[in-house]
Motif scaffolding. Structure first.
Motif, mmCIF file in Angstrom:
data_model
loop_
_atom_site.group_PDB
_atom_site.id
_atom_site.type_symbol
_atom_site.label_atom_id
_atom_site.label_comp_id
_atom_site.label_asym_id
_atom_site.label_seq_id
_atom_site.Cartn_x
_atom_site.Cartn_y
_atom_site.Cartn_z
ATOM 1 N N TYR A 41 -9.169 0.348 11.202
ATOM 2 C CA TYR A 41 -8.848 0.105 9.809
ATOM 3 C C TYR A 41 -7.673 -0.860 9.702
ATOM 4 C CZ TYR A 41 -11.405 4.486 9.009
ATOM 5 O OH TYR A 41 -12.361 5.480 8.964
ATOM 6 N N CYS A 42 -7.729 -1.751 8.732
ATOM 7 C CA CYS A 42 -6.548 -2.549 8.458
ATOM 8 C C CYS A 42 -5.807 -1.939 7.276
ATOM 9 C CB CYS A 42 -6.877 -4.016 8.229
ATOM 10 S SG CYS A 42 -7.986 -4.359 6.869
ATOM 11 N N ASN A 43 -4.536 -2.216 7.250
ATOM 12 C CA ASN A 43 -3.639 -1.611 6.269
ATOM 13 C C ASN A 43 -2.636 -2.655 5.803
ATOM 14 O OD1 ASN A 43 -0.745 -0.160 5.941
ATOM 15 N ND2 ASN A 43 -2.360 1.172 5.189
ATOM 16 N N ALA A 44 -2.241 -2.580 4.549
ATOM 17 C CA ALA A 44 -1.272 -3.517 3.996
ATOM 18 C C ALA A 44 -0.142 -2.771 3.299
ATOM 19 C CB ALA A 44 -1.951 -4.466 3.007
ATOM 20 N N GLY A 45 1.009 -3.411 3.288
ATOM 21 C CA GLY A 45 2.142 -2.838 2.585
ATOM 22 C C GLY A 45 2.952 -1.859 3.401
ATOM 23 N N GLY A 46 2.799 -1.893 4.718
ATOM 24 C CA GLY A 46 3.517 -0.959 5.564
ATOM 25 C C GLY A 46 4.924 -1.423 5.919
ATOM 26 N N LEU A 47 5.671 -0.518 6.530
ATOM 27 C CA LEU A 47 7.013 -0.807 7.030
ATOM 28 C C LEU A 47 7.037 -0.493 8.513
ATOM 29 C CD1 LEU A 47 9.297 0.724 4.256
ATOM 30 C CD2 LEU A 47 8.951 -1.698 4.742
ATOM 31 N N TYR A 48 7.440 -1.455 9.313
ATOM 32 C CA TYR A 48 7.382 -1.279 10.759
ATOM 33 C C TYR A 48 8.641 -1.823 11.416
ATOM 34 C CZ TYR A 48 2.460 -0.740 9.576
ATOM 35 O OH TYR A 48 1.289 -0.332 9.013
ATOM 36 N N SER A 49 9.096 -1.092 12.438
ATOM 37 C CA SER A 49 10.188 -1.578 13.266
ATOM 38 C C SER A 49 10.026 -0.919 14.625
ATOM 39 C CB SER A 49 11.548 -1.208 12.661
ATOM 40 O OG SER A 49 11.852 0.142 12.937
ATOM 41 N N ALA A 50 10.971 -1.173 15.500
ATOM 42 C CA ALA A 50 10.916 -0.582 16.835
ATOM 43 C C ALA A 50 11.069 0.932 16.787
ATOM 44 C CB ALA A 50 11.994 -1.193 17.726
ATOM 45 N N THR A 51 11.634 1.458 15.692
ATOM 46 C CA THR A 51 11.930 2.887 15.647
ATOM 47 C C THR A 51 11.141 3.653 14.599
ATOM 48 O OG1 THR A 51 13.795 2.410 14.203
ATOM 49 C CG2 THR A 51 14.256 2.580 16.555
ATOM 50 N N TYR A 52 10.402 2.974 13.733
ATOM 51 C CA TYR A 52 9.622 3.701 12.738
ATOM 52 C C TYR A 52 8.408 2.894 12.333
ATOM 53 C CZ TYR A 52 12.047 0.610 9.449
ATOM 54 O OH TYR A 52 12.545 -0.482 8.789
ATOM 55 N N SER A 53 7.425 3.597 11.805
ATOM 56 C CA SER A 53 6.244 2.932 11.264
ATOM 57 C C SER A 53 5.741 3.752 10.087
ATOM 58 C CB SER A 53 5.154 2.783 12.327
ATOM 59 O OG SER A 53 4.690 4.032 12.773
ATOM 60 N N TYR A 54 5.524 3.081 8.996
ATOM 61 C CA TYR A 54 4.997 3.719 7.790
ATOM 62 C C TYR A 54 3.861 2.862 7.266
ATOM 63 C CZ TYR A 54 9.406 6.276 7.856
ATOM 64 O OH TYR A 54 10.478 7.055 8.222
#
Length: 120
Positions: free
Chosen positions: A92-105
């Motif tokens: 699935y593809c997803n848009a509008g997320g928040l990602y970094s080395a320490t978290y993913s939403y």
């Protein structure tokens, strides 16, 4: 927001596929990601493009998968090499997320999913 995923299919172990996700209604491809869900398992993040333009991957696909995108076309790709049976899942593809080395939403917008099946 509408996300249209394509490119899945049946491939033998060791083979390759490229998934595409065409987006409409978004400002940029940053914050987009690919997830997968295998039968009986929870959906998991596979790869994402952070809002700073960096890429991140789950450990199991590092060195085999590459996420990229074309901001002008609002399209994100997932190149998958050296596929293994354990990569079998709906992607699935997803848009509008928040990602970094320490978290993913994950964001709230999801594509319809595309099946990837890897035979041994």
């Amino acid at each position: 927001v509408q996300l249209q995923a394509s490119g899945g299919g049946l491939v033998q172990a060791g083979g390759s596929l490229r998934l595409s996700c065409a987006a409409s209604g978004i400002g940029s491809i940053y914050g987009m990601g690919w997830y997968r869900q295998a039968p009986g398992k929870q959906r998991e993040l596979v790869a994402a493009i952070t809002r700073g333009g960096d890429t991140m991957y789950v450990d199991s696909v590092k060195g085999r998968f590459t996420i990229s995108g074309d901001n002008a076309k609002k399209t994100v790709y997932l190149r998958m090499n050296s596929l293994q049976p354990e990569d079998t899942a709906v992607y699935y593809c997803n848009a509008g997320g928040l990602y970094s080395a320490t978290y993913s939403y994950a964001g709230h917008s999801w594509g319809q999913g595309t099946q990837v099946t890897v035979s041994s």
